[in-house]
Design a protein around this motif. Structure first.
Motif, mmCIF file in Angstrom:
data_model
loop_
_atom_site.group_PDB
_atom_site.id
_atom_site.type_symbol
_atom_site.label_atom_id
_atom_site.label_comp_id
_atom_site.label_asym_id
_atom_site.label_seq_id
_atom_site.Cartn_x
_atom_site.Cartn_y
_atom_site.Cartn_z
ATOM 1 N N ARG A 17 13.924 41.895 59.630
ATOM 2 C CA ARG A 17 12.962 42.526 58.717
ATOM 3 C C ARG A 17 13.304 42.228 57.256
ATOM 4 N NH1 ARG A 17 9.630 46.014 61.508
ATOM 5 N NH2 ARG A 17 8.976 47.069 59.599
ATOM 6 N N LEU A 18 13.687 40.990 56.994
ATOM 7 C CA LEU A 18 13.905 40.553 55.620
ATOM 8 C C LEU A 18 12.556 40.442 54.913
ATOM 9 C CD1 LEU A 18 16.537 37.699 56.159
ATOM 10 C CD2 LEU A 18 16.964 40.113 55.614
ATOM 11 N N ALA A 19 12.576 40.570 53.594
ATOM 12 C CA ALA A 19 11.330 40.506 52.827
ATOM 13 C C ALA A 19 11.511 39.612 51.608
ATOM 14 C CB ALA A 19 10.896 41.900 52.381
ATOM 15 N N GLY A 20 10.407 38.981 51.193
ATOM 16 C CA GLY A 20 10.400 38.202 49.964
ATOM 17 C C GLY A 20 11.472 37.131 49.941
ATOM 18 N N GLU A 21 12.100 36.979 48.777
ATOM 19 C CA GLU A 21 13.079 35.917 48.603
ATOM 20 C C GLU A 21 14.414 36.214 49.261
ATOM 21 O OE1 GLU A 21 13.312 34.711 44.537
ATOM 22 O OE2 GLU A 21 11.237 33.992 44.502
ATOM 23 N N ALA A 22 14.538 37.362 49.914
ATOM 24 C CA ALA A 22 15.708 37.597 50.767
ATOM 25 C C ALA A 22 15.675 36.684 51.992
ATOM 26 C CB ALA A 22 15.776 39.059 51.205
ATOM 27 N N ILE A 23 14.499 36.188 52.338
ATOM 28 C CA ILE A 23 14.364 35.213 53.420
ATOM 29 C C ILE A 23 14.789 33.856 52.870
ATOM 30 C CG2 ILE A 23 12.779 34.145 55.068
ATOM 31 C CD1 ILE A 23 10.886 36.552 54.534
ATOM 32 N N PRO A 24 15.700 33.155 53.521
ATOM 33 C CA PRO A 24 16.110 31.837 53.027
ATOM 34 C C PRO A 24 14.913 30.913 52.842
ATOM 35 C CG PRO A 24 17.560 32.556 54.789
ATOM 36 C CD PRO A 24 16.424 33.541 54.753
ATOM 37 N N LEU A 25 14.980 30.070 51.812
ATOM 38 C CA LEU A 25 13.889 29.136 51.547
ATOM 39 C C LEU A 25 13.620 28.247 52.757
ATOM 40 C CD1 LEU A 25 11.834 27.857 49.622
ATOM 41 C CD2 LEU A 25 13.677 26.340 48.818
ATOM 42 N N GLY A 76 1.135 35.772 51.226
ATOM 43 C CA GLY A 76 1.600 37.034 50.664
ATOM 44 C C GLY A 76 1.857 38.110 51.695
ATOM 45 N N ALA A 77 1.484 37.854 52.946
ATOM 46 C CA ALA A 77 1.751 38.801 54.037
ATOM 47 C C ALA A 77 2.847 38.222 54.916
ATOM 48 C CB ALA A 77 0.477 39.064 54.832
ATOM 49 N N ALA A 78 2.492 37.207 55.709
ATOM 50 C CA ALA A 78 3.516 36.547 56.524
ATOM 51 C C ALA A 78 4.319 35.544 55.714
ATOM 52 C CB ALA A 78 2.870 35.858 57.718
ATOM 53 N N PHE A 79 3.657 34.881 54.747
ATOM 54 C CA PHE A 79 4.260 33.713 54.122
ATOM 55 C C PHE A 79 4.401 33.853 52.607
ATOM 56 C CE2 PHE A 79 1.671 32.023 57.770
ATOM 57 C CZ PHE A 79 2.751 31.912 58.647
ATOM 58 N N ASP A 80 5.426 33.183 52.095
ATOM 59 C CA ASP A 80 5.695 33.093 50.663
ATOM 60 C C ASP A 80 4.471 32.487 49.972
ATOM 61 O OD1 ASP A 80 6.517 32.314 48.107
ATOM 62 O OD2 ASP A 80 8.463 31.577 48.773
ATOM 63 N N PRO A 81 3.853 33.179 49.014
ATOM 64 C CA PRO A 81 2.654 32.636 48.360
ATOM 65 C C PRO A 81 2.894 31.281 47.700
ATOM 66 C CG PRO A 81 2.925 34.955 47.821
ATOM 67 C CD PRO A 81 4.164 34.548 48.544
ATOM 68 N N ARG A 82 4.065 31.077 47.088
ATOM 69 C CA ARG A 82 4.342 29.803 46.424
ATOM 70 C C ARG A 82 4.413 28.660 47.429
ATOM 71 N NH1 ARG A 82 8.981 26.738 44.396
ATOM 72 N NH2 ARG A 82 10.378 28.071 45.604
ATOM 73 N N VAL A 83 5.005 28.916 48.582
ATOM 74 C CA VAL A 83 5.120 27.875 49.606
ATOM 75 C C VAL A 83 3.742 27.557 50.186
ATOM 76 C CG1 VAL A 83 6.145 27.285 51.832
ATOM 77 C CG2 VAL A 83 7.506 28.505 50.126
ATOM 78 N N VAL A 84 2.936 28.590 50.446
ATOM 79 C CA VAL A 84 1.573 28.372 50.948
ATOM 80 C C VAL A 84 0.756 27.579 49.937
ATOM 81 C CG1 VAL A 84 -0.602 29.492 51.577
ATOM 82 C CG2 VAL A 84 1.565 30.399 52.440
ATOM 83 N N ASP A 85 0.819 27.978 48.662
ATOM 84 C CA ASP A 85 0.035 27.286 47.635
ATOM 85 C C ASP A 85 0.427 25.814 47.546
ATOM 86 O OD1 ASP A 85 -1.245 29.657 47.076
ATOM 87 O OD2 ASP A 85 -0.101 30.086 45.250
ATOM 88 N N CYS A 86 1.721 25.538 47.601
ATOM 89 C CA CYS A 86 2.170 24.149 47.529
ATOM 90 C C CYS A 86 1.674 23.361 48.739
ATOM 91 C CB CYS A 86 3.701 24.116 47.448
ATOM 92 S SG CYS A 86 4.374 22.449 47.256
ATOM 93 N N PHE A 87 1.753 23.952 49.914
ATOM 94 C CA PHE A 87 1.273 23.278 51.122
ATOM 95 C C PHE A 87 -0.221 22.992 51.016
ATOM 96 C CE2 PHE A 87 -0.264 23.129 55.510
ATOM 97 C CZ PHE A 87 0.649 22.272 56.105
ATOM 98 N N LEU A 88 -1.004 23.977 50.583
ATOM 99 C CA LEU A 88 -2.452 23.794 50.505
ATOM 100 C C LEU A 88 -2.852 22.868 49.360
ATOM 101 C CD1 LEU A 88 -3.712 27.396 51.343
ATOM 102 C CD2 LEU A 88 -3.573 25.398 52.848
ATOM 103 N N ASP A 89 -2.089 22.886 48.269
ATOM 104 C CA ASP A 89 -2.365 21.958 47.171
ATOM 105 C C ASP A 89 -2.186 20.500 47.608
ATOM 106 O OD1 ASP A 89 -2.927 24.024 45.442
ATOM 107 O OD2 ASP A 89 -0.975 23.983 44.425
#
Length: 241
Positions: A146-154, A192-205
């Motif tokens: 149950r890690l959250a945000g940037e506590a989850i390894p990149l 922003g729920a399951a996934f890091d918004p920055r990582v999602v945005d980069c993938f979709l970009d």
């Protein structure tokens, strides 16, 4: 004295070569075990190879350095190695799990980390990190910790995104593949729920390049032996350090 120095240098080189060979053999054995786990859910096994290349490309697009991205390319395919310990009745079940089945399924990250861990070799340390963290969620409701945000390894945040997209767009024993467009919608909905918004945005970009990379791996029939080298594909990651 000069002879002793030369002999020592040769012995040191032979020692390093032997250690590298042991590491290569260990990596090969674990990749084969990962493929055995994947075959239970995907009879081609190509999913884990695509995950390696997609994680590599996404890490580079996120500004990570080439050595880290190359290591992640080799580590990411082992993310679901723990599924080797999940019974087929759970792993291949269509529809929802019972609470008891969900508890069994949720053990596979810890099983994977146990298989991969207890090593001082950076590759296997990163692979264990990925295995343990790729089902954590950005909002803190994932598992096993149950890690959250940037506590989850990149590494886990990257693999979670590419695994989600690739798994949705392939046939499974319990459902047909979703279209790329539908998978993009589903990924965006979890931003922003399951996934890091920055990582999602980069993938979709970079979605056109990611889809082409995915298709190139399949089209060229790349195997897990190819993960150890930069196979020349049409897509060359940009902004690499």
């Amino acid at each position: 004295m000069e002879r002793m120095v030369l002999d020592f240098g040769r012995m040191y080189q032979e020692r390093n070569e032997a250690l590298q060979e042991v590491a290569r053999a260990h990596h090969d054995a674990l990749l084969r075990l990962s493929r055995a786990a994947e075959y239970r859910d995907d009879d081609t096994g190509v999913h884990i190879v695509r995950i390696g290349y997609l994680a590599w490309a996404l890490a580079l697009r996120l500004g990570q350095r080439r050595p880290y991205a190359a290591l992640l390319r080799k580590a990411a395919p082992m993310h679901d190695i723990g599924k080797i310990g999940v019974p087929d009745g759970v792993l291949k079940k269509p529809g929802s799990f019972t609470p008891e089945e969900r508890a069994v399924m949720n053990q596979h990250p810890a099983i994977g980390a146990e298989i991969l861990g207890r090593s001082r070799i950076p590759l296997f340390q990163l692979a264990a990190e990925v295995a343990l963290s790729h089902h954590e969620r950005w909002d803190g409701t994932g598992y096993p910790s149950r890690l959250a945000g940037e506590a989850i390894p990149l590494s886990g945040r990257i693999v979670a995104v590419v695994d989600f997209f690739d798994a949705l767009t392939m046939d499974r024993c319990y459902r047909p593949a979703f279209s790329d467009a539908r998978a993009i919608e589903m990924l965006r909905a979890e931003r922003g729920a399951a996934f890091d918004p920055r990582v999602v945005d980069c993938f979709l970009d970079n979605i056109a390049d990611m889809i082409e990379l995915r298709d190139s791996v399949t089209r060229n029939r790349l195997d897990f032996e190819d993960l150890t080298q930069d196979v020349p594909l049409r897509i060359v990651p940009r902004d690499a350090h």
